[in-house]
Design a protein around this motif. Structure first.
Motif, PDB file in Angstrom:
ATOM      1  N   LYS A  98      95.472  -4.592  33.227  1.00  0.00           N
ATOM      2  CA  LYS A  98      96.344  -3.628  32.549  1.00  0.00           C
ATOM      3  C   LYS A  98      97.807  -3.865  32.904  1.00  0.00           C
ATOM      4  CE  LYS A  98      93.002   0.203  32.296  1.00  0.00           C
ATOM      5  NZ  LYS A  98      91.865  -0.530  32.866  1.00  0.00           N
ATOM      6  N   ILE A  99      98.667  -3.749  31.887  1.00  0.00           N
ATOM      7  CA  ILE A  99     100.113  -3.701  32.111  1.00  0.00           C
ATOM      8  C   ILE A  99     100.436  -2.245  32.386  1.00  0.00           C
ATOM      9  CG2 ILE A  99     102.387  -4.085  31.090  1.00  0.00           C
ATOM     10  CD1 ILE A  99     101.039  -6.270  29.346  1.00  0.00           C
ATOM     11  N   LEU A 100     100.780  -1.925  33.620  1.00  0.00           N
ATOM     12  CA  LEU A 100     100.868  -0.543  34.070  1.00  0.00           C
ATOM     13  C   LEU A 100     102.182   0.134  33.697  1.00  0.00           C
ATOM     14  CD1 LEU A 100      99.347  -1.094  37.630  1.00  0.00           C
ATOM     15  CD2 LEU A 100      98.168  -0.212  35.601  1.00  0.00           C
ATOM     16  N   GLU A 101     103.275  -0.620  33.717  1.00  0.00           N
ATOM     17  CA  GLU A 101     104.576  -0.011  33.454  1.00  0.00           C
ATOM     18  C   GLU A 101     105.599  -1.090  33.114  1.00  0.00           C
ATOM     19  OE1 GLU A 101     107.715   3.089  35.657  1.00  0.00           O
ATOM     20  OE2 GLU A 101     106.180   2.037  36.834  1.00  0.00           O
ATOM     21  N   VAL A 102     106.393  -0.830  32.075  1.00  0.00           N
ATOM     22  CA  VAL A 102     107.531  -1.684  31.748  1.00  0.00           C
ATOM     23  C   VAL A 102     108.795  -0.870  31.983  1.00  0.00           C
ATOM     24  CG1 VAL A 102     108.723  -3.013  29.974  1.00  0.00           C
ATOM     25  CG2 VAL A 102     106.216  -2.983  30.032  1.00  0.00           C
ATOM     26  N   VAL A 109     108.524  -5.132  35.590  1.00  0.00           N
ATOM     27  CA  VAL A 109     107.237  -4.771  34.997  1.00  0.00           C
ATOM     28  C   VAL A 109     106.216  -4.690  36.117  1.00  0.00           C
ATOM     29  CG1 VAL A 109     106.616  -7.186  34.534  1.00  0.00           C
ATOM     30  CG2 VAL A 109     105.557  -5.359  33.205  1.00  0.00           C
ATOM     31  N   LYS A 110     105.295  -3.735  35.983  1.00  0.00           N
ATOM     32  CA  LYS A 110     104.234  -3.571  36.971  1.00  0.00           C
ATOM     33  C   LYS A 110     102.902  -3.862  36.285  1.00  0.00           C
ATOM     34  CE  LYS A 110     104.584  -0.162  39.847  1.00  0.00           C
ATOM     35  NZ  LYS A 110     104.577   1.215  40.425  1.00  0.00           N
ATOM     36  N   VAL A 111     102.116  -4.774  36.887  1.00  0.00           N
ATOM     37  CA  VAL A 111     100.876  -5.227  36.252  1.00  0.00           C
ATOM     38  C   VAL A 111      99.744  -5.325  37.264  1.00  0.00           C
ATOM     39  CG1 VAL A 111     102.124  -6.582  34.520  1.00  0.00           C
ATOM     40  CG2 VAL A 111     101.374  -7.678  36.636  1.00  0.00           C
ATOM     41  N   GLN A 112      98.516  -5.311  36.740  1.00  0.00           N
ATOM     42  CA  GLN A 112      97.362  -5.649  37.565  1.00  0.00           C
ATOM     43  C   GLN A 112      97.217  -7.172  37.616  1.00  0.00           C
ATOM     44  OE1 GLN A 112      94.267  -3.199  35.586  1.00  0.00           O
ATOM     45  NE2 GLN A 112      94.181  -2.004  37.481  1.00  0.00           N
ATOM     46  N   PRO A 113      96.480  -7.701  38.583  1.00  0.00           N
ATOM     47  CA  PRO A 113      96.463  -9.158  38.802  1.00  0.00           C
ATOM     48  C   PRO A 113      95.773  -9.963  37.707  1.00  0.00           C
ATOM     49  CG  PRO A 113      94.889  -8.070  40.246  1.00  0.00           C
ATOM     50  CD  PRO A 113      95.715  -6.986  39.621  1.00  0.00           C
ATOM     51  N   GLY A 114      94.899  -9.326  36.913  1.00  0.00           N
ATOM     52  CA  GLY A 114      94.181 -10.066  35.880  1.00  0.00           C
ATOM     53  C   GLY A 114      94.949 -10.246  34.590  1.00  0.00           C
ATOM     54  N   VAL A 115      96.162  -9.680  34.492  1.00  0.00           N
ATOM     55  CA  VAL A 115      97.001  -9.867  33.310  1.00  0.00           C
ATOM     56  C   VAL A 115      97.448 -11.324  33.244  1.00  0.00           C
ATOM     57  CG1 VAL A 115      99.209  -9.245  32.222  1.00  0.00           C
ATOM     58  CG2 VAL A 115      97.800  -7.476  33.303  1.00  0.00           C
ATOM     59  N   THR A 116      97.366 -11.930  32.067  1.00  0.00           N
ATOM     60  CA  THR A 116      97.830 -13.312  31.915  1.00  0.00           C
ATOM     61  C   THR A 116      99.281 -13.318  31.460  1.00  0.00           C
ATOM     62  OG1 THR A 116      97.196 -13.532  29.583  1.00  0.00           O
ATOM     63  CG2 THR A 116      95.505 -14.027  31.245  1.00  0.00           C
ATOM     64  N   ASP A 138      97.417 -20.691  30.671  1.00  0.00           N
ATOM     65  CA  ASP A 138      97.565 -19.245  30.517  1.00  0.00           C
ATOM     66  C   ASP A 138      96.893 -18.569  31.703  1.00  0.00           C
ATOM     67  OD1 ASP A 138      98.291 -16.830  29.452  1.00  0.00           O
ATOM     68  OD2 ASP A 138      96.552 -16.685  28.129  1.00  0.00           O
ATOM     69  N   ALA A 139      97.483 -18.758  32.871  1.00  0.00           N
ATOM     70  CA  ALA A 139      96.905 -18.277  34.122  1.00  0.00           C
ATOM     71  C   ALA A 139      97.142 -16.786  34.294  1.00  0.00           C
ATOM     72  CB  ALA A 139      97.529 -19.044  35.296  1.00  0.00           C
ATOM     73  N   THR A 140      96.394 -16.168  35.225  1.00  0.00           N
ATOM     74  CA  THR A 140      96.629 -14.776  35.567  1.00  0.00           C
ATOM     75  C   THR A 140      97.831 -14.675  36.498  1.00  0.00           C
ATOM     76  OG1 THR A 140      95.169 -14.824  37.498  1.00  0.00           O
ATOM     77  CG2 THR A 140      94.172 -14.219  35.379  1.00  0.00           C
ATOM     78  N   LEU A 141      98.511 -13.548  36.440  1.00  0.00           N
ATOM     79  CA  LEU A 141      99.697 -13.367  37.268  1.00  0.00           C
ATOM     80  C   LEU A 141      99.336 -13.246  38.741  1.00  0.00           C
ATOM     81  CD1 LEU A 141     101.494 -11.001  34.794  1.00  0.00           C
ATOM     82  CD2 LEU A 141     102.167 -13.334  35.357  1.00  0.00           C
ATOM     83  N   GLY A 142      98.163 -12.677  39.026  1.00  0.00           N
ATOM     84  CA  GLY A 142      97.716 -12.629  40.414  1.00  0.00           C
ATOM     85  C   GLY A 142      97.486 -14.020  40.979  1.00  0.00           C
ATOM     86  N   GLY A 143      96.850 -14.880  40.191  1.00  0.00           N
ATOM     87  CA  GLY A 143      96.621 -16.256  40.616  1.00  0.00           C
ATOM     88  C   GLY A 143      97.913 -17.036  40.741  1.00  0.00           C
ATOM     89  N   LEU A 209     101.176  -6.155  40.958  1.00  0.00           N
ATOM     90  CA  LEU A 209     102.412  -6.909  41.121  1.00  0.00           C
ATOM     91  C   LEU A 209     103.545  -6.216  40.377  1.00  0.00           C
ATOM     92  CD1 LEU A 209      99.939  -9.068  40.108  1.00  0.00           C
ATOM     93  CD2 LEU A 209     101.559 -10.678  41.081  1.00  0.00           C
ATOM     94  N   THR A 210     104.710  -6.134  41.009  1.00  0.00           N
ATOM     95  CA  THR A 210     105.936  -5.716  40.335  1.00  0.00           C
ATOM     96  C   THR A 210     106.820  -6.947  40.215  1.00  0.00           C
ATOM     97  OG1 THR A 210     105.792  -3.480  41.235  1.00  0.00           O
ATOM     98  CG2 THR A 210     107.933  -4.192  40.399  1.00  0.00           C
ATOM     99  N   LEU A 211     107.153  -7.312  38.972  1.00  0.00           N
ATOM    100  CA  LEU A 211     107.776  -8.601  38.700  1.00  0.00           C
ATOM    101  C   LEU A 211     109.093  -8.450  37.957  1.00  0.00           C
ATOM    102  CD1 LEU A 211     104.540 -10.360  37.382  1.00  0.00           C
ATOM    103  CD2 LEU A 211     105.569 -10.650  39.654  1.00  0.00           C
ATOM    104  N   ARG A 212     109.974  -9.363  38.213  1.00  0.00           N
ATOM    105  CA  ARG A 212     111.253  -9.429  37.515  1.00  0.00           C
ATOM    106  C   ARG A 212     111.057 -10.072  36.142  1.00  0.00           C
ATOM    107  NH1 ARG A 212     116.448 -13.035  39.545  1.00  0.00           N
ATOM    108  NH2 ARG A 212     117.957 -12.250  38.022  1.00  0.00           N
ATOM    109  N   VAL A 213     111.699  -9.518  35.125  1.00  0.00           N
ATOM    110  CA  VAL A 213     111.652 -10.097  33.781  1.00  0.00           C
ATOM    111  C   VAL A 213     113.085 -10.263  33.270  1.00  0.00           C
ATOM    112  CG1 VAL A 213     109.351  -9.237  33.247  1.00  0.00           C
ATOM    113  CG2 VAL A 213     111.332  -7.804  32.732  1.00  0.00           C
ATOM    114  N   TYR A 214     113.248 -10.927  32.134  1.00  0.00           N
ATOM    115  CA  TYR A 214     114.563 -11.314  31.633  1.00  0.00           C
ATOM    116  C   TYR A 214     114.708 -10.966  30.158  1.00  0.00           C
ATOM    117  CZ  TYR A 214     114.533 -14.121  35.904  1.00  0.00           C
ATOM    118  OH  TYR A 214     114.460 -14.530  37.214  1.00  0.00           O
ATOM    119  N   GLY A 215     115.955 -10.817  29.724  1.00  0.00           N
ATOM    120  CA  GLY A 215     116.211 -10.635  28.306  1.00  0.00           C
ATOM    121  C   GLY A 215     115.978 -11.919  27.539  1.00  0.00           C
TER     122      GLY A 215
END
Length: 465
Positions: A98-102, A109-116, A138-143, A209-215
């Motif tokens: 699940k994508i938990l929060e943008v 962005v906050k995501v669960q580890p199985g999100v690709t 197309d790997a998972t973000l946790g991996g 995971l809480t991750l940095r994203v870009y425009g």
């Protein structure tokens, strides 16, 4: 099935329910391998949790019975990271997707580890944002966090470690911690994000995971620049970087690899050493960068440079680059792909690639050289006949030769694929006394050695000779 495993199965079913615990042979086999050439080995059981609470409960069961835990994303790793040679419990995170929060104003962005990464970018596009790390698969973000993945865009945006603001991690005793926060910077405490990113599942299970994203850039231009020699191409890259051109992607594909590209992707690109380039920015700025790049590559005997602004043409170019591994596999039926991975200071890269090509020819191996040359990382894609012991041995010798070349020049045995089991034998050579520190950290956090045992830093006793 042993009495111990049977008891563990009963306890796991109490935690997540019978439907998400399996000992089905097909499923076990699927979780006993990755995309590497390393020998497969299935786990005892596969569990599919849906929350960090369930992961914590699973880990507590494993800790009680001293049974190994192996985190599993999609199995796209390349050095045997997820292969459970000690058996045990494989935790498959595919149902934690699940994508938990943008938080678009914070570019987080906050995501669960199985999100690709593809799943995430599809959602982020609605906000005019994108996630930068692009390892090809197309790997998972946790991996990707577990192996500190990088890829084609790292020269501009950085690697996975640079994008992680916070991790939720389940430790080997079942305790759940957070390693960071949402602030852009902090001088508080040890930098635990960096400790767990790249730890390959040996210190804990990443559950959020809480991750940095870009425009999304206003304007994107891609290019193909062909050269007579690999050396000319690499020297052109060095000059582009020295000129301060903010290049977003900078990939080298050698001549044999360009042949595979054309055959597999139905393209008609020049079959010469080629740079695949991409520029991100505003239109006015990019026009200046493009003109400056033309001048630079011309000074390095560039034979031809073609720019692509059309989205379809750009996508076709990068799809061809990303599909190169599959192109080699498709072009050599009956052989297994072995991908090497080293990284050096950019000033040493040209000599390293020339050395790699020379040794490839001397050892009479089939393969091509490519890589993220903008950050000093290159790969050789070897096509090996696993039924030919002599060829397998030569491939191993080749891998050691290019690793030793990199280490002698203060490089690393792996730029992005990670250590797993394939690169463990080089850890002492690369890290020296620092490896003892890593081993102490491993023992302090995982004294029972149940988290992905005998990977990254800990060899089996019989291998420590």
């Amino acid at each position: 099935m042993s009495v111990k495993v049977s008891r563990v199965l009963d306890e796991l079913r109490e935690v997540v329910g019978n439907g998400r615990v399996t000992v089905n042979e097909t499923v076990l086999d699927q979780h006993g391998k990755d995309e590497s050439y390393h020998s497969p080995s299935p786990p005892d059981v596969v569990v599919f949790p849906r929350s960090s609470e369930e992961v914590s409960a699973i880990v507590k069961v494993a800790s009680t019975h001293t049974i190994p835990i192996i985190p599993f994303g999609l199995g796209t790793s390349l050095e045997g990271h997820v292969i459970p040679y000690d058996k045990g419990i494989t935790i498959d995170f595919s149902q934690m997707n699940k994508i938990l929060e943008v938080r678009e104003k914070d570019f987080l962005v906050k995501v669960q580890p199985g999100v690709t990464r593809t799943q995430l970018n599809k959602e982020l596009k609605k906000y005019g944002l994108f996630f930068s790390v692009d390892p090809g698969a197309d790997a998972t973000l946790g991996g990707m966090a577990a192996t500190n993945a990088s890829g084609t865009t790292s020269v501009k945006y950085g690697v996975m470690r640079d994008q992680v603001r916070d991790l939720e991690v389940v430790l080997p005793a079942g305790e759940v911690i957070h390693t960071g926060n949402m602030a852009q910077k902090s001088s508080s405490g040890y930098h635990l994000n960096s400790l767990f990113v790249g730890s390959e599942g040996t210190l804990g299970c990443i559950t959020e995971l809480t991750l940095r994203v870009y425009g999304i850039p206003e304007h994107i231009v891609a290019a193909r620049a062909s050269f007579d020699t690999v050396n000319d191409a690499v020297e052109a890259v060095v000059s582009i970087l020295q000129a301060g051109i903010p290049i977003a992607r900078c990939e080298l594909v050698d001549e044999p690899s360009m042949v595979q590209v054309n055959r597999f992707s139905d393209t008609d690109y020049k079959e010469k050493p080629t740079l695949f380039l991409e520029f991100h920015g505003n239109e006015a700025g990019l026009n200046q960068d493009v003109e400056f790049t033309k001048e630079i590559v011309k000074d390095h005997q560039c034979e031809d440079i073609v720019f692509e602004e059309d989205t379809a043409a750009r996508n076709k170019l990068w799809e061809a680059r990303h599909n190169l591994a599959y192109a080699y596999v498709h072009g050599h039926p009956g052989r297994k792909l072995m991908v090497t991975d080293v990284c050096l200071p950019i000033s040493e890269l040209s000599g390293a690639i020339q050395h790699a090509r020379k040794k490839l020819e001397e050892l009479e191996l089939i393969g091509g050289i490519l890589g993220h040359v903008g950050d000093g990382n290159y790969h050789t894609s070897l096509m090996i006949d696993l039924n030919d012991p002599g060829e397998v041995k030569r491939a191993g010798i080749y891998n050691e030769m290019i690793v030793e070349y990199a280490l002698e020049r203060n490089g690393t045995c792996t730029g992005e694929h990670g250590v797993g089991v394939g690169k463990m034998k080089y850890q002492e050579r690369e890290h020296g006394g620092a490896l003892r520190v890593m081993e102490k950290i491993k023992h302090a956090l995982d004294p029972l050695e149940i988290f992905n045992p005998h990977k990254l830093v800990h060899k089996k006793k019989e291998d420590q000779k």
